[in-house]
Design an enzyme around this catalytic site. Structure first.
Site: not given
Length: 538
Positions: A201, A270
């Protein structure tokens, strides 16, 4: 140990555990619910699952604020439940990837509780602390993505701490080698447990500018970006200094060194930066991340020209790396709503899955995409997302894409015996899994057939990509491997169009697998609304 690079061309099914299946009646999905539905997932024909955070957390950002990286939150179950999940997934031939939120954690994490107590404790330098300016204001102009300044005052230290997201999500100080090592140790805990990969993330947010320089202002006409409310001050700056720092490269290489000690373990990053495609190309190499994805296809522009330009730009920059594409996830409006212009038809839903699974790279499919779920309209009084609450009514947040999976008919849609944490809209219940299971022409049935068919085509899994000139709304390209060459043509509109194949191109039509099929007459291709054409090049 040999490596088979299972992740190249893999279809990765994203599970948002809160909304997948609740087995204990508290209205929130859990790990036993995932275990219960693994046969369904394997039956889709996906290669792997990515599970959004299930770690101990106060749930201020629904798990993306981690209080203990090595344990399961009781809301979701236990470590034993995760081990059962892992074992069953592997028995079904499904790889398991887990979310790792490395750049920040929760204010409830033991590290932060110690760090905030004083300026001279063992964890004092584990977070980004800074003195105020002479007038008491924050040290610079950095803004939080969730609204407002990115600094929160801590009276015990008489300093500010950095939070790029919620104030309850303090940023770790990766300039400190001890933080890097502790982070890698946490990752190793899960690799030792047997996970096959990591979804990282906000991986470009690990480092900040050590000089704490101000971000420069962004002109009004350039204040655009995925997921931003029109009035979000985050969009007012070029974010050159609060993320995507050069020091991050060396850390990614350390992370890759750890992953390389485990057979076939893969990392998917990401990436959201000022130039996300360029950053993705920089981060995805043989020495850094295995795959990367950005939000470029999670925008509101679903035109053929935009898709082609986006993919071609990444292809040109990422010479040796491997991309991953997604058109939906837990942070953005669902694709059939975002790109459907009010249509949200089954034909559109199936076409979008086929399209993203036909681009070069791996694919992330978000739970519910295989059903064609549109964005849910969640009323203000039912909102849970702090992002949406802050920017209501201009921006309703992310709850509309996070509502629970509809497994069968009924008010609770087979998701829970209790009250679901978010309401399940009637239009979702009408297209539930059980209903679509029984219909060979449903989105679910078409997606299953398509994914099984895709597995048999090396060109679609690992081949190169080359686009052909075509006017809007036609997107045409060729996928080519050593074994085959395939022509793919998509009508991205809700009205019929025609397109002439290039001169001297000889094709042999392939079964459209339940998608809306085009008809070739001579060299003229007639594409119905949302029509597709797959053909072997002769």
């Amino acid at each position: 140990m040999t490596k088979n690079n299972w992740w190249r061309g893999a279809v990765i099914y994203q599970i948002y555990p809160r909304s997948f299946l609740d087995t204990n009646g508290d209205g929130v999905g859990d790990l036993p619910g995932i275990v219960e539905k693994l046969d369904y997932i394997a039956g889709l024909g996906v290669d792997a699952i990515w599970i959004s955070p299930f770690f101990k957390s106060p749930m201020a950002d629904f798990g993306y604020d981690i209080a203990d990286y090595r344990d399961v939150d009781p809301l979701f179950g236990t470590l034993a439940d995760f081990d059962r999940l892992l074992a069953k997934a592997h028995s079904l031939g499904v790889k398991v990837m887990i979310d790792q939120v490395l750049s920040h954690c929760s204010v409830d994490h033991a590290w932060f509780k110690e760090s905030r107590e004083s300026r001279d404790n063992p964890k004092a330098d584990w977070y980004v602390w800074a003195d105020p300016k002479e007038d008491g204001t924050p040290p610079n102009n950095w803004m939080s993505l969730f609204g407002g300044v990115a600094w929160r005052w801590e009276p015990r230290r008489e300093q500010y701490y950095l939070h790029n997201f919620l104030a309850s999500q303090p940023d770790l100080n990766f300039h400190n080698p001890a933080v890097q090592q502790a982070t890698l140790d946490n990752v190793q805990f899960w690799l030792d447990r047997g996970v096959d990969g990591l979804r990282l993330d906000a991986i470009n947010f690990c480092f900040h500018d050590a000089q704490l320089r101000d971000n420069p202002p962004k002109p009004k006409e350039k204040r655009v970006g995925r997921g931003f409310s029109p009035d979000n001050p985050y969009a007012y700056q070029y974010h050159y200094h609060n993320n995507t720092q050069p020091e991050n490269i060396a850390f990614l290489e350390r992370l890759r060194g750890l992953l390389d000690r485990y057979p076939d373990a893969a990392a998917l990053g990401e990436i959201s930066s000022e130039d996300s495609l360029a950053t993705t190309a920089e981060y995805v190499t043989d020495q850094r991340l295995h795959m990367g994805y950005s939000f470029e296809l999670l925008t509101e522009d679903g035109s053929a020209g935009y898709i082609r330009a986006t993919v071609e730009r990444l292809e040109a920059a990422m010479v040796d790396g491997w991309p991953c594409w997604a058109v939906s996830n837990h942070d953005v409006q669902r694709a059939v709503t975002r790109w459907g212009n009010g249509e949200a038809s089954p034909a559109l839903a199936a076409q979008l899955v086929a399209l993203v699974c036909s681009l070069r790279g791996s694919v992330c499919l978000y739970q519910g995409e295989e059903l064609g779920l549109p964005e849910a309209d969640v009323p203000y009084e039912a909102l849970q997302d702090p992002y949406g609450k802050t920017f209501w009514p201009n921006f309703k947040g992310r709850d509309g894409c996070r509502t629970p999976m509809p497994w069968k008919d009924g008010e609770r849609a087979g998701f829970s015996d209790g009250t679901p944490w978010l309401p399940i809209p009637a239009e979702h219940r009408a297209i539930n899994v059980a209903v679509q299971d029984a219909r060979p022409d449903s989105v679910l049935s078409v997606v299953r057939r398509f994914l099984a068919w895709r597995r048999s085509l090396p060109a679609l899994r690992v081949g190169s990509i080359r686009f052909l000139d075509a006017p809007e709304p036609v997107l045409a390209f060729i996928r080519e491997s050593d074994e085959q060459r395939i022509l793919l043509v998509f009508n991205l509109s809700a009205h019929p169009v025609t397109w002439s194949l290039p001169d001297d191109m000889q094709t042999e039509s392939l079964d459209a697998q339940g998608l809306v099929a085009a008809v070739l007459d001579g060299a003229v291709l007639s594409l119905p609304a949302r029509g597709v054409y797959y053909a072997q090049l002769i």
